[in-house]
Design a protein around this motif. Structure first.
Motif, PDB file in Angstrom:
ATOM      1  N   TRP A 157       6.205  -2.442  -3.110  1.00 59.95           N
ATOM      2  CA  TRP A 157       7.287  -2.872  -2.225  1.00 59.95           C
ATOM      3  C   TRP A 157       7.049  -4.295  -1.700  1.00 59.95           C
ATOM      4  CZ3 TRP A 157       7.289  -3.276   3.375  1.00 59.95           C
ATOM      5  CH2 TRP A 157       8.560  -3.535   3.899  1.00 59.95           C
ATOM      6  N   LEU A 158       5.773  -4.664  -1.520  1.00 59.82           N
ATOM      7  CA  LEU A 158       5.428  -6.000  -1.021  1.00 59.82           C
ATOM      8  C   LEU A 158       5.406  -7.059  -2.121  1.00 59.82           C
ATOM      9  CD1 LEU A 158       2.602  -4.926   1.450  1.00 59.82           C
ATOM     10  CD2 LEU A 158       4.898  -5.717   2.044  1.00 59.82           C
ATOM     11  N   ARG A 159       5.556  -6.662  -3.384  1.00 55.45           N
ATOM     12  CA  ARG A 159       5.638  -7.556  -4.538  1.00 55.45           C
ATOM     13  C   ARG A 159       4.480  -8.577  -4.589  1.00 55.45           C
ATOM     14  NH1 ARG A 159      11.491 -10.068  -4.613  1.00 55.45           N
ATOM     15  NH2 ARG A 159      10.942 -10.457  -2.423  1.00 55.45           N
ATOM     16  N   THR A 217      -8.248  -0.065   2.296  1.00 52.59           N
ATOM     17  CA  THR A 217      -7.340   0.085   3.428  1.00 52.59           C
ATOM     18  C   THR A 217      -8.091  -0.023   4.752  1.00 52.59           C
ATOM     19  OG1 THR A 217      -5.949   1.514   2.062  1.00 52.59           O
ATOM     20  CG2 THR A 217      -5.589   1.571   4.446  1.00 52.59           C
ATOM     21  N   ALA A 241       2.990   2.596  -3.891  1.00 50.92           N
ATOM     22  CA  ALA A 241       4.386   2.369  -3.519  1.00 50.92           C
ATOM     23  C   ALA A 241       4.508   1.256  -2.477  1.00 50.92           C
ATOM     24  CB  ALA A 241       5.003   3.666  -2.991  1.00 50.92           C
ATOM     25  N   VAL A 242       3.644   1.283  -1.472  1.00 47.00           N
ATOM     26  CA  VAL A 242       3.672   0.229  -0.453  1.00 47.00           C
ATOM     27  C   VAL A 242       3.311  -1.122  -1.074  1.00 47.00           C
ATOM     28  CG1 VAL A 242       2.617  -0.588   1.689  1.00 47.00           C
ATOM     29  CG2 VAL A 242       3.172   1.834   1.419  1.00 47.00           C
ATOM     30  N   ALA A 243       2.299  -1.130  -1.938  1.00 40.93           N
ATOM     31  CA  ALA A 243       1.895  -2.376  -2.580  1.00 40.93           C
ATOM     32  C   ALA A 243       3.016  -2.950  -3.441  1.00 40.93           C
ATOM     33  CB  ALA A 243       0.640  -2.153  -3.420  1.00 40.93           C
ATOM     34  N   TRP A 300      -4.577  -7.053   0.485  1.00 42.32           N
ATOM     35  CA  TRP A 300      -4.519  -5.609   0.220  1.00 42.32           C
ATOM     36  C   TRP A 300      -3.503  -5.220  -0.849  1.00 42.32           C
ATOM     37  CZ3 TRP A 300      -0.833  -1.764   0.701  1.00 42.32           C
ATOM     38  CH2 TRP A 300      -1.306  -0.448   0.618  1.00 42.32           C
ATOM     39  N   PRO A 301      -2.265  -5.729  -0.831  1.00 43.30           N
ATOM     40  CA  PRO A 301      -1.295  -5.248  -1.829  1.00 43.30           C
ATOM     41  C   PRO A 301      -1.719  -5.534  -3.270  1.00 43.30           C
ATOM     42  CG  PRO A 301      -0.177  -6.370  -0.032  1.00 43.30           C
ATOM     43  CD  PRO A 301      -1.631  -6.644   0.134  1.00 43.30           C
ATOM     44  N   LEU A 323       1.206   6.773  -2.490  1.00 40.74           N
ATOM     45  CA  LEU A 323       1.643   6.104  -1.266  1.00 40.74           C
ATOM     46  C   LEU A 323       1.158   4.655  -1.223  1.00 40.74           C
ATOM     47  CD1 LEU A 323       3.035   6.286   1.482  1.00 40.74           C
ATOM     48  CD2 LEU A 323       0.864   7.126   2.437  1.00 40.74           C
ATOM     49  N   CYS A 324      -0.127   4.446  -1.544  1.00 32.11           N
ATOM     50  CA  CYS A 324      -0.675   3.090  -1.531  1.00 32.11           C
ATOM     51  C   CYS A 324       0.007   2.201  -2.570  1.00 32.11           C
ATOM     52  CB  CYS A 324      -2.178   3.134  -1.794  1.00 32.11           C
ATOM     53  SG  CYS A 324      -3.166   3.762  -0.415  1.00 32.11           S
TER      54      CYS A 324
END
Length: 208
Positions: free
Chosen positions: A19-21, A109, A15-17, A71-72, A12-13
Motif C-alpha cells: 500500500w505504501l508503494r 517491525t 499488504a501494508v508495505a 520498513w516497507p 498483513l505486513c
C-alpha cells in the motif's frame, strides 16, 4: 494454528508495505543495497540448515534492512529472501514461513517502533543513531522477537527448550554487532544507502 498465525502476520505486513508503494525508492541509490541483500542474506538464513542438529545459529539482518531500506521496502526484500530460502533450502514451507515472520518481519517491525521512539525522545545525534538505533535497538528488537515467540509457544502448551532464552539473548547481540558495524560504516562512507539517515538531522550543530 502456527501456520495460520504466521500467514496472517505475513499477509498483513506485505499488504501494508504494498500500500505504501516502496518500490519507488529503488529508482535511487537504494537499488544497490536492496539487490545485495537479496543475494547475501539468504545464505545467512540458510545457516541453521547447514549446521549440526541442535546447534541452530540464526542471524536475522532484518534490522539492518530497515535502516538501509525503510520498513516497507525491507518487508518486500524479506519476502524475496524467504522465497530464495524456500527454493534453495530443504526446510518445509511452514518452517520457512515461520522463519520469515519471526526472523524477519517481527524484528523489522519492532526495529521500526524502537527507531520511532528514539527519534521522538532522544536528541538527533550521530551516536544515538549508530550506538542507539543500530546497535542497542537491534539487540532489543531481535531479543524481544524471540521472547514473544517463546511466550506464544508456552501459551500454546509447547515444551520449553533448555537455555533457549539465553541463546536468543546471545544471538541478539551478534545481530546487534553486525548491524551496528555496518550502520557505522555506511554512515561514514555511503550514507545514501541508509534510508533512515539524514545529514541535516544527525549532523546539525547543537542548538544554543
Amino acid at each position: 494454528m502456527w501456520t495460520a498465525l504466521n500467514l496472517l502476520m505475513a499477509v498483513l505486513c506485505v499488504a501494508v508495505a504494498l500500500w505504501l508503494r516502496p518500490w519507488r525508492m529503488l529508482r535511487g541509490p537504494l537499488f544497490t543495497p536492496a539487490l545485495a541483500s537479496l543475494v547475501l542474506l539468504p545464505w545467512l538464513w540458510l545457516l541453521p540448515q547447514k549446521m549440526p542438529q541442535g546447534l541452530q545459529v540464526q542471524l536475522s539482518g532484518a534490522c539492518l534492512l530497515v535502516l538501509m531500506l525503510g520498513w516497507p521496502l525491507a518487508v518486500l526484500v524479506l519476502a524475496g529472501i524467504a522465497a530464495v530460502v524456500w527454493v534453495v533450502g530443504q526446510a518445509e514451507p511452514a518452517a520457512v514461513l515461520q522463519q520469515w515472520v519471526w526472523t524477519g518481519l517481527v524484528p523489522a517491525t519492532l526495529a521500526l517502533g524502537i527507531g520511532a521512539v528514539m527519534r521522538r525522545w532522544l536528541p538527533p545525534n550521530l551516536f544515538v543513531y549508530t550506538l542507539g538505533r543500530a546497535f542497542l535497538g537491534t539487540a532489543a528488537a531481535v531479543f524481544l522477537s524471540g521472547l514473544l515467540l517463546e511466550g506464544l509457544q508456552w501459551l500454546a502448551g509447547e515444551p520449553a527448550r533448555d537455555l533457549s532464552l539465553v541463546a536468543r539473548w546471545l544471538m541478539a547481540w551478534g545481530d546487534a554487532f553486525l548491524t551496528g558495524m555496518f550502520g557505522a560504516i555506511f554512515v561514514a562512507f555511503v550514507p545514501q544507502w541508509l534510508a533512515t539517515w539524514s545529514d541535516q538531522r544527525y549532523l546539525q550543530p547543537p542548538k544554543p
